[in-house]
Design a protein around this motif. Structure first.
Motif, PDB file in Angstrom:
ATOM      1  N   LYS A  42     -58.190 -31.730 -68.942  1.00 36.73           N
ATOM      2  CA  LYS A  42     -57.246 -31.685 -67.823  1.00 36.73           C
ATOM      3  C   LYS A  42     -56.352 -32.922 -67.823  1.00 36.73           C
ATOM      4  O   LYS A  42     -55.156 -32.840 -67.542  1.00 36.73           O
ATOM      5  CB  LYS A  42     -57.990 -31.592 -66.489  1.00 36.73           C
ATOM      6  CG  LYS A  42     -58.654 -30.260 -66.246  1.00 36.73           C
ATOM      7  CD  LYS A  42     -59.350 -30.258 -64.898  1.00 36.73           C
ATOM      8  CE  LYS A  42     -60.098 -28.977 -64.662  1.00 36.73           C
ATOM      9  NZ  LYS A  42     -60.789 -28.965 -63.373  1.00 36.73           N
ATOM     10  N   ALA A  48     -49.259 -28.930 -68.446  1.00 38.79           N
ATOM     11  CA  ALA A  48     -49.700 -28.042 -67.358  1.00 38.79           C
ATOM     12  C   ALA A  48     -49.460 -28.700 -66.008  1.00 38.79           C
ATOM     13  O   ALA A  48     -49.042 -28.042 -65.055  1.00 38.79           O
ATOM     14  CB  ALA A  48     -51.174 -27.681 -67.522  1.00 38.79           C
ATOM     15  N   ARG A  49     -49.727 -30.006 -65.940  1.00 33.70           N
ATOM     16  CA  ARG A  49     -49.472 -30.702 -64.676  1.00 33.70           C
ATOM     17  C   ARG A  49     -47.988 -30.643 -64.326  1.00 33.70           C
ATOM     18  O   ARG A  49     -47.622 -30.412 -63.181  1.00 33.70           O
ATOM     19  CB  ARG A  49     -49.976 -32.142 -64.753  1.00 33.70           C
ATOM     20  CG  ARG A  49     -51.475 -32.220 -64.883  1.00 33.70           C
ATOM     21  CD  ARG A  49     -52.048 -33.578 -64.553  1.00 33.70           C
ATOM     22  NE  ARG A  49     -51.442 -34.728 -65.172  1.00 33.70           N
ATOM     23  CZ  ARG A  49     -51.802 -35.246 -66.340  1.00 33.70           C
ATOM     24  NH1 ARG A  49     -52.751 -34.666 -67.051  1.00 33.70           N
ATOM     25  NH2 ARG A  49     -51.222 -36.331 -66.791  1.00 33.70           N
ATOM     26  N   HIS A  52     -46.946 -27.289 -62.794  1.00 38.77           N
ATOM     27  CA  HIS A  52     -47.428 -26.946 -61.454  1.00 38.77           C
ATOM     28  C   HIS A  52     -47.312 -28.085 -60.442  1.00 38.77           C
ATOM     29  O   HIS A  52     -47.714 -27.918 -59.295  1.00 38.77           O
ATOM     30  CB  HIS A  52     -48.888 -26.493 -61.538  1.00 38.77           C
ATOM     31  CG  HIS A  52     -49.065 -25.263 -62.355  1.00 38.77           C
ATOM     32  ND1 HIS A  52     -48.780 -24.004 -61.881  1.00 38.77           N
ATOM     33  CD2 HIS A  52     -49.474 -25.105 -63.640  1.00 38.77           C
ATOM     34  CE1 HIS A  52     -49.016 -23.117 -62.825  1.00 38.77           C
ATOM     35  NE2 HIS A  52     -49.433 -23.752 -63.902  1.00 38.77           N
ATOM     36  N   THR A  76     -51.033 -25.999 -53.925  1.00 43.01           N
ATOM     37  CA  THR A  76     -50.666 -25.692 -55.303  1.00 43.01           C
ATOM     38  C   THR A  76     -51.867 -25.899 -56.222  1.00 43.01           C
ATOM     39  O   THR A  76     -52.919 -26.388 -55.800  1.00 43.01           O
ATOM     40  CB  THR A  76     -49.470 -26.551 -55.761  1.00 43.01           C
ATOM     41  OG1 THR A  76     -49.831 -27.931 -55.670  1.00 43.01           O
ATOM     42  CG2 THR A  76     -48.240 -26.283 -54.899  1.00 43.01           C
ATOM     43  N   LEU A  77     -51.718 -25.540 -57.478  1.00 47.62           N
ATOM     44  CA  LEU A  77     -52.821 -25.523 -58.429  1.00 47.62           C
ATOM     45  C   LEU A  77     -53.599 -26.840 -58.499  1.00 47.62           C
ATOM     46  O   LEU A  77     -54.822 -26.832 -58.576  1.00 47.62           O
ATOM     47  CB  LEU A  77     -52.302 -25.149 -59.824  1.00 47.62           C
ATOM     48  CG  LEU A  77     -53.349 -25.050 -60.926  1.00 47.62           C
ATOM     49  CD1 LEU A  77     -54.332 -23.915 -60.634  1.00 47.62           C
ATOM     50  CD2 LEU A  77     -52.683 -24.842 -62.272  1.00 47.62           C
ATOM     51  N   PHE A  78     -52.931 -27.966 -58.467  1.00 47.26           N
ATOM     52  CA  PHE A  78     -53.610 -29.251 -58.626  1.00 47.26           C
ATOM     53  C   PHE A  78     -53.960 -29.926 -57.296  1.00 47.26           C
ATOM     54  O   PHE A  78     -54.488 -31.031 -57.274  1.00 47.26           O
ATOM     55  CB  PHE A  78     -52.779 -30.192 -59.502  1.00 47.26           C
ATOM     56  CG  PHE A  78     -52.806 -29.784 -60.953  1.00 47.26           C
ATOM     57  CD1 PHE A  78     -53.861 -30.146 -61.770  1.00 47.26           C
ATOM     58  CD2 PHE A  78     -51.793 -29.015 -61.492  1.00 47.26           C
ATOM     59  CE1 PHE A  78     -53.903 -29.765 -63.094  1.00 47.26           C
ATOM     60  CE2 PHE A  78     -51.816 -28.614 -62.815  1.00 47.26           C
ATOM     61  CZ  PHE A  78     -52.883 -28.992 -63.622  1.00 47.26           C
ATOM     62  N   SER A  79     -53.689 -29.261 -56.209  1.00 47.87           N
ATOM     63  CA  SER A  79     -54.010 -29.808 -54.894  1.00 47.87           C
ATOM     64  C   SER A  79     -55.522 -29.858 -54.696  1.00 47.87           C
ATOM     65  O   SER A  79     -56.231 -28.911 -55.019  1.00 47.87           O
ATOM     66  CB  SER A  79     -53.369 -28.918 -53.830  1.00 47.87           C
ATOM     67  OG  SER A  79     -53.788 -29.300 -52.547  1.00 47.87           O
ATOM     68  N   GLU A  80     -55.986 -30.980 -54.162  1.00 44.25           N
ATOM     69  CA  GLU A  80     -57.414 -31.128 -53.870  1.00 44.25           C
ATOM     70  C   GLU A  80     -57.670 -31.424 -52.397  1.00 44.25           C
ATOM     71  O   GLU A  80     -58.519 -30.803 -51.787  1.00 44.25           O
ATOM     72  CB  GLU A  80     -58.032 -32.247 -54.728  1.00 44.25           C
ATOM     73  CG  GLU A  80     -58.097 -31.921 -56.195  1.00 44.25           C
ATOM     74  CD  GLU A  80     -58.690 -33.035 -57.020  1.00 44.25           C
ATOM     75  OE1 GLU A  80     -59.256 -32.722 -58.070  1.00 44.25           O
ATOM     76  OE2 GLU A  80     -58.588 -34.222 -56.629  1.00 44.25           O
TER      77      GLU A  80
END
Length: 166
Positions: A42, A48-49, A52, A76-80
């Motif tokens: 990752k 990829a980052r 997204h 979004t995809l990388f949101s935590e």
């Protein structure tokens, strides 16, 4: 720091940004048994980052990548840990050979500026509990702990959350 440019990453820099990120996390001792499975991949996959999220790079006058940070919008995809009205950042990394020159702080400042541009009311992030040097930098920059958003993505991996009001 006038010889350092902070700007959106360029596609031709993605592979280097991925390698610098892995190098920084490895040098800091943050990969291996304390990492979730496949986290190195990752970190390496900055393309990829960038697809997204927003990828910001720090480069020197010759265009050498010195560091980067990933800016993430909520949902979004990388949101935590971000919620509506917040901007999040992840995977802040500085090439170990230039550590201590203020590049991490400059990248964090760019995140704060971006949050203001998009009208966010605060910036949030989470960090491995053992990243104490980074925590000191965040606190110097005005971040405070946000313990109700601490979390664990895998057994033995503890992330602590921080916030900065805008």
């Amino acid at each position: 720091m006038s010889d350092i440019e902070i700007r959106p990453a360029r596609a031709e820099e993605f592979a280097t940004i991925g390698e610098v990120t892995v190098e920084a996390y490895t040098a800091g001792g943050f990969l291996g048994e304390n990492a979730e499975p496949a986290y190195e991949n990752k970190l390496r996959d900055s393309a990829a980052r960038a697809e997204h999220a927003e990828l910001i790079a720090a480069v020197d006058a010759d265009g050498t990548v010195l560091g980067s940070v990933t800016v993430v919008h909520p949902g979004t995809l990388f949101s935590e840990v971000s919620r509506e009205g917040e901007l999040e950042f992840r995977m802040l990394a500085v090439r170990p050979s230039v550590s201590g020159r203020g590049i991490g702080a400059a990248l964090t400042g760019a995140v704060l500026d971006r949050a203001r541009e998009v009208g966010a009311h605060r910036v949030v992030m989470s960090s491995l509990d053992i990243m104490t040097t980074a925590h000191r930098m965040y606190e110097r920059l005005g971040f405070t702990r946000l313990p109700d958003r601490d979390w664990s993505p895998a057994p033995g991996v503890h992330l602590v959350a921080y916030t900065h009001a805008l």
